[in-house]
Design a protein around this motif. Structure first.
Motif, short mmCIF file in Angstrom:
data_model
loop_
_atom_site.label_atom_id
_atom_site.label_comp_id
_atom_site.label_asym_id
_atom_site.label_seq_id
_atom_site.Cartn_x
_atom_site.Cartn_y
_atom_site.Cartn_z
N LYS A 1 28.60 44.40 54.07
CA LYS A 1 29.36 43.74 54.25
C LYS A 1 30.79 44.70 54.32
CE LYS A 1 25.92 41.27 52.81
NZ LYS A 1 25.17 42.69 52.46
N LYS A 2 31.18 43.15 55.32
CA LYS A 2 32.49 43.34 55.69
C LYS A 2 33.69 43.05 54.94
CE LYS A 2 35.73 41.83 60.61
NZ LYS A 2 35.19 41.34 61.23
N LEU A 3 33.06 42.22 54.30
CA LEU A 3 34.22 42.51 52.54
C LEU A 3 35.31 43.80 52.80
CD1 LEU A 3 35.63 40.34 51.14
CD2 LEU A 3 34.35 40.76 48.90
N SER A 4 36.66 43.68 52.49
CA SER A 4 37.38 44.66 51.76
C SER A 4 38.32 43.39 50.75
CB SER A 4 37.74 45.65 52.15
OG SER A 4 38.96 46.43 51.93
N GLU B 1 33.26 37.60 55.85
CA GLU B 1 34.06 38.55 55.37
C GLU B 1 34.35 37.57 54.21
OE1 GLU B 1 37.89 41.07 55.96
OE2 GLU B 1 38.01 39.60 57.68
N LEU B 2 34.90 36.32 54.07
CA LEU B 2 34.54 35.63 52.06
C LEU B 2 33.74 35.17 52.14
CD1 LEU B 2 37.80 33.17 54.13
CD2 LEU B 2 37.90 34.32 52.20
N TRP B 3 32.32 34.56 52.82
CA TRP B 3 31.12 34.34 53.17
C TRP B 3 30.14 35.38 52.04
CZ3 TRP B 3 30.69 30.37 51.49
CH2 TRP B 3 31.48 28.86 51.17
N ALA B 4 31.03 37.25 52.16
CA ALA B 4 30.28 37.94 51.81
C ALA B 4 30.36 38.59 50.52
CB ALA B 4 30.66 39.66 52.49
N CYS B 5 30.98 37.88 49.53
CA CYS B 5 31.67 37.99 48.52
C CYS B 5 31.07 37.12 47.81
CB CYS B 5 33.14 37.11 47.96
SG CYS B 5 33.98 36.83 46.63
N THR B 6 30.56 38.32 46.17
CA THR B 6 29.34 37.68 45.38
C THR B 6 30.49 37.30 44.30
OG1 THR B 6 29.55 39.47 43.91
CG2 THR B 6 27.87 39.55 45.78
N SER B 7 31.90 36.50 44.25
CA SER B 7 32.66 36.15 42.81
C SER B 7 32.09 36.70 41.66
CB SER B 7 32.05 34.83 42.96
OG SER B 7 32.69 34.29 44.55
N CYS B 8 32.08 38.28 41.58
CA CYS B 8 31.68 38.84 41.09
C CYS B 8 32.80 39.13 39.63
CB CYS B 8 31.06 40.24 40.97
SG CYS B 8 31.99 41.34 41.64
N ASN B 9 33.87 39.41 40.26
CA ASN B 9 35.40 39.61 39.33
C ASN B 9 35.09 40.99 39.65
OD1 ASN B 9 37.32 37.29 39.16
ND2 ASN B 9 35.60 36.74 38.22
N ALA B 10 34.51 42.66 39.93
CA ALA B 10 34.51 43.43 40.02
C ALA B 10 36.29 43.94 40.07
CB ALA B 10 33.41 43.98 40.53
N CYS B 11 36.45 43.16 41.25
CA CYS B 11 37.88 43.79 42.02
C CYS B 11 39.19 43.05 41.74
CB CYS B 11 37.89 43.05 43.36
SG CYS B 11 37.97 41.14 43.31
N VAL B 12 38.82 42.40 40.60
CA VAL B 12 39.82 41.77 40.21
C VAL B 12 39.66 42.97 38.35
CG1 VAL B 12 40.71 40.16 38.59
CG2 VAL B 12 39.51 39.75 40.30
N GLU B 13 38.79 43.41 37.45
CA GLU B 13 38.54 43.85 37.09
C GLU B 13 39.03 45.21 37.03
OE1 GLU B 13 38.05 45.11 33.03
OE2 GLU B 13 37.47 43.83 33.36
N GLU B 14 39.58 46.16 38.37
CA GLU B 14 39.50 46.79 38.69
C GLU B 14 41.30 47.13 38.96
OE1 GLU B 14 37.94 50.73 38.57
OE2 GLU B 14 36.48 49.37 37.39
N CYS B 15 41.26 46.29 39.48
CA CYS B 15 42.87 46.38 39.52
C CYS B 15 43.58 47.07 38.45
CB CYS B 15 43.38 44.25 41.18
SG CYS B 15 44.98 45.20 41.44
N PRO B 16 44.95 48.15 38.85
CA PRO B 16 45.61 49.14 38.16
C PRO B 16 46.74 47.54 37.05
CG PRO B 16 46.03 49.69 40.31
CD PRO B 16 44.88 48.66 40.27
N VAL B 17 47.13 46.32 38.43
CA VAL B 17 47.68 45.73 38.38
C VAL B 17 47.91 44.32 38.15
CG1 VAL B 17 49.57 47.18 39.04
CG2 VAL B 17 48.84 46.37 40.61
N ASN B 18 46.55 44.15 37.53
CA ASN B 18 45.93 42.71 37.68
C ASN B 18 45.77 41.54 39.36
OD1 ASN B 18 45.38 43.46 35.04
ND2 ASN B 18 45.93 41.79 34.72
N ILE B 19 45.89 42.44 39.93
CA ILE B 19 46.17 41.15 40.85
C ILE B 19 44.31 40.77 41.24
CG2 ILE B 19 45.99 41.48 43.77
CD1 ILE B 19 47.28 43.53 43.50
N SER B 20 43.92 39.77 42.02
CA SER B 20 43.26 38.29 42.04
C SER B 20 42.93 38.49 43.38
CB SER B 20 42.97 37.50 41.01
OG SER B 20 41.74 36.63 41.76
N PRO B 21 41.96 39.35 44.20
CA PRO B 21 41.89 38.61 45.84
C PRO B 21 40.75 37.75 45.12
CG PRO B 21 41.49 41.28 45.37
CD PRO B 21 41.28 41.03 43.97
N LEU B 22 40.19 37.53 44.07
CA LEU B 22 38.57 36.27 44.50
C LEU B 22 39.51 34.97 44.46
CD1 LEU B 22 36.23 35.77 44.24
CD2 LEU B 22 36.70 35.77 41.59
#
Length: 434
Positions: A319-322, A364-385
Motif C-alpha cells: 500500500k502507498k501508506l508510509s 494513504e489515509l484509508w490504507a491505514c488499519t489503525s493497528c498502532n504498530a507504528c506507534v509501538e515501534e517509534c523510539p521517541v513515542n511519536i503517533s502517526p496514527l
C-alpha cells in the motif's frame, strides 16, 4: 591566547547561540500553531517515560544492532559536552584546559572522552555502511530522497570530523602530552607529528581547537534543519506523549453529547441545546493548524529512522501508506506555513494549499488499519496514527468522502443496527441455527 582571540571567540559564540535561539523561538511559534491539548496529567508517569525512553533509550534496543550503536553515539554526544564546556570557558577567559585543576579526575575524563570518540567513529562508520553499502530497505523508501536522503550522511560526516579534530587536538597539544597520560588514544596519533616543531604543533592544536568549536556551533544550528532535531525534542516529546492505552481513540465532545442526547428517551433536545462553544469550527483536520500542538511536536521530533514504516502491515503489503512520510509531510507543511507567516509579518495568508491532498493523499489515509504498530515501534513515542485519524475524520464528517465500502457499512449501522445488510428482525436468527 590574547584579548583579540577572546573577543573573536565571544563574537563567534554569540552569533552561534543567537542564531540557535532565534530558530528555537521560530520552532516554538510553529508548534503553537496547533490546537491546545492538555498533557499536564500523570506527571510521575510522564517523567518516567522521558527517563526510560528519551534518556534511557529503552525502545531503541528493541533492534539491538542499531540500538547499541545509537547508545554509543548518544553517550558520546552527552559526555563529550563536558569537553565543549571547557573549550567555551577557555575561549572566553583565555585559559588553557582550565578543568585540569581537577587533577587525576580530569585525566580520567580525557581518557574516557578519547575512548568514546573512537567508539563513536566506529559506530558512525557502521551506520554509514548500513545506510549506503548494505542499503537497508527502510532507508531507501520512496520518501527518502533528496534532502531526507542526504541529511543522514551529512550528520555522519559531521561526527567523523568533530571526533577526529578532538583526537588531533589532544595529540598535538605539547603541554597536555608532557603533563599526564590522559591521552590514552591520542598518544598513538602523536607520533604522526613527531617531526614537527613545537611552534608548528601549537599552530595545529590551535587550528583544530578553533575548527572543533566552530564546527560544534554549526552543528548546533544545523539541527533545526535536520532530522537530528530529535536530539533536543525527544525529551519533551516523550514527556507529552499520549498515556492512554494504544487503540483508545479520543471522541469529539460535541458528537458524544449529541449521541447521548439521542439515546436518552427522557431528554428534550429543544430544551437542552448544545453549547455553541462546544461545537468545533471544523471536524477533523485538513491542514496543520487543525492538528494539536503535540502532533506538531511529533512531526518535528521524527528521526526518519523508518521503524514505523518497516513495521506497518499496510506498507508491507504494497500500500502507498508510509507512517514516516506522514510525519515528514506534516513537518514540511508546517515549515511552509511558518515561512508564510515570516514573509507576511506574523500573519498567515492563505496559500490555497493544505496538508490533505497537497502532501498526504486520501489513498494513504484509508490504507491505514489503525493497528498502532507504528506507534509501538517509534523510539521517541511519536503517533502517526493520531494524525491519520484526524484527517480521516475530516474526510468523513466534513467532506462525506469515505470509501464506498465504509459508507455502506455506516448506512447499514444507521438503518439496520449492524454493519451487515439484513433486516433488524433477523439479527438474532443465528442463535436458532445451533
Amino acid at each position: 591566547m590574547n584579548y583579540i582571540d577572546n573577543i573573536l571567540f565571544a563574537i563567534i559564540l554569540s552569533i552561534g547561540i543567537g542564531y540557535f535561539t532565534w530558530n528555537v523561538k521560530k520552532l516554538i511559534r510553529n508548534i503553537k500553531l496547533g490546537k491546545d491539548v492538555n498533557r499536564s496529567d500523570n506527571s510521575s508517569d510522564r517523567w518516567k517515560n522521558m527517563a526510560m525512553i528519551a534518556l534511557g533509550q529503552s525502545k531503541m534496543i528493541k533492534r539491538p544492532t542499531a540500538g547499541i550503536l545509537h547508545i554509543i553515539v548518544y553517550v558520546g554526544f552527552i559526555i563529550i559536552n563536558i569537553e565543549v564546556l571547557e573549550i567555551i570557558i577557555d575561549g572566553l577567559l583565555g585559559t588553557h584546559r582550565i578543568f585540569s585543576i581537577l587533577g587525576n579526575l580530569y585525566y580520567f575524563l580525557i581518557a574516557s572522552f578519547e575512548i568514546l570518540a573512537v567508539l563513536v567513529l566506529v559506530a558512525v562508520i557502521i551506520f554509514w555502511i548500513r545506510r549506503n553499502i548494505t542499503k537497508l530497505k527502510r532507508f531507501w523508501n520512496s520518501e527518502m530522497k533528496g534532502w531526507s536522503k542526504n541529511d543522514a550522511n551529512i550528520i555522519l560526516y559531521f561526527e567523523v570530523v568533530l571526533m577526529t579534530l578532538f583526537l588531533v587536538m589532544n595529540a598535538t597539544d605539547v603541554h597536555f602530552q608532557s603533563e599526564n597520560s590522559g591521552n590514552i588514544i591520542s598518544q598513538f596519533i602523536a607520533p604522526l607529528f613527531s617531526n614537527f616543531s613545537e611552534s608548528t604543533l601549537h599552530i595545529i592544536e590551535r587550528t583544530t581547537w578553533w575548527i572543533h568549536i566552530t564546527g560544534i556551533l554549526i552543528f548546533l544550528n544545523y539541527l533545526y534543519f535536520s532530522k537530528h532535531l530529535h536530539i533536543l525534542l525527544a525529551f519533551p516529546n516523550t514527556y507529552f506523549a499520549d498515556l492512554n492505552p494504544k487503540g483508545a481513540l479520543d471522541n469529539l465532545e460535541s458528537v458524544t453529547n449529541e449521541v447521548k442526547l439521542m439515546m436518552d428517551p427522557s431528554a428534550d433536545p429543544y430544551a437542552a441545546p448544545l453549547d455553541p462553544d462546544a461545537i468545533p469550527a471544523k471536524f477533523g483536520a485538513s491542514d496543520v493548524q487543525d492538528l494539536n500542538w503535540v502532533q506538531l511536536l511529533n512531526a518535528y521530533t521524527c528521526t526518519e529512522c523508518g521503524r514505523c514504516t518497516s513495521s506497518c502491515p499496510a506498507n508491507q503489503t504494497g500500500k502507498k501508506l508510509s507512517p514516516r512520510k506522514i510525519m515528514m509531510d506534516t513537518r514540511d507543511r508546517l515549515e511552509e506555513v511558518g515561512k508564510n507567516i515570516d514573509l507576511n509579518k506574523g500573519v498567515f495568508i492563505d496559500d490555497h494549499k493544505s496538508l490533505l491532498n497537497d502532501y498526504i493523499t486520501p489513498e494513504e489515509l484509508w490504507a491505514c488499519t489503525s493497528c498502532n504498530a507504528c506507534v509501538e515501534e517509534c523510539p521517541v513515542n511519536i503517533s502517526p496514527l493520531s494524525i491519520i485519524i484526524e484527517m480521516r475524520r475530516y474526510l468523513v464528517m466534513e467532506k462525506s468522502a469515505a470509501p464506498m465500502s465504509l459508507n455502506a457499512m455506516m448506512s447499514n449501522i444507521e438503518n439496520n443496527g449492524a454493519p451487515w445488510q439484513y433486516n433488524q428482525q433477523d439479527r438474532l436468527n443465528w442463535k436458532d441455527e445451533n
